[in-house]
Design a protein around this motif. Structure first.
Motif: not given
Length: 159
Positions: A47, A107, A126-127, A44, A103-104, A54, A130, A110
């Motif tokens: 990203s 995400t 979904a996370v 991530g 990334g965090k 993403i 990461l 999204q």
């Protein structure tokens, strides 16, 4: 070769080798929120939002981004959605270290814009890829849930 795309709202033309990664090209052009991490598209740290989704810029040859819309964290950090996410993260006690912020945050963005109400397990899934560098998984999930709730409250006020 020259490549053209919309970068953070501005039409941009960049000279690069066709097989150079989008990550390297963007960093060379001042987008320092994009970090060099795993180079496998999993951590991530590189990203970006590519056409609203993403994407790991370390896995994308710049030639495939021709005419695309690219948003980096530098630009995104000026949006209302960013402020909402950061408010949720703060409420959860999240202090990002800088390594994989993009990334965090992307995400979370999204998930904030998901077309359905997400369960805690769906958010956790979904996370889960990461890296937990500075944030424990359940704390990150809590921060995203807080951000979703804050966003929903803001939307109700605007109705």
């Amino acid at each position: 070769m020259k490549f053209q795309f919309l970068l953070n709202g501005d039409k941009t033309v960049i000279e690069a080798n066709a097989d150079d990664t989008l990550r390297n090209v963007l960093r060379r052009n001042g987008c320092l929120s994009i970090k060099k991490g795993c180079s496998k598209g999993q951590c991530g740290s590189c990203s970006v939002l590519l056409n609203g989704k993403i994407s790991a810029s370390c896995k994308i040859p710049v030639s495939l981004a021709q005419d695309d819309d690219i948003i980096t964290l530098e630009y995104f950090s000026r949006t209302e959605e960013y402020l909402t996410i950061m408010e949720g993260f703060e409420k959860a006690g999240i202090h990002l270290c800088g390594y994989c912020n993009a990334g965090k945050i992307f995400t979370a963005f999204q998930l904030l814009n998901a077309q359905k109400k997400l369960t805690r397990d769906e958010i956790k899934t979904a996370v889960s890829n990461l890296p937990p560098c500075c944030t424990e998984l359940d704390t990150l999930v809590n921060g995203i849930i807080y951000a979703i709730n804050i966003n929903n409250q803001k939307e109700k006020k605007h109705e």
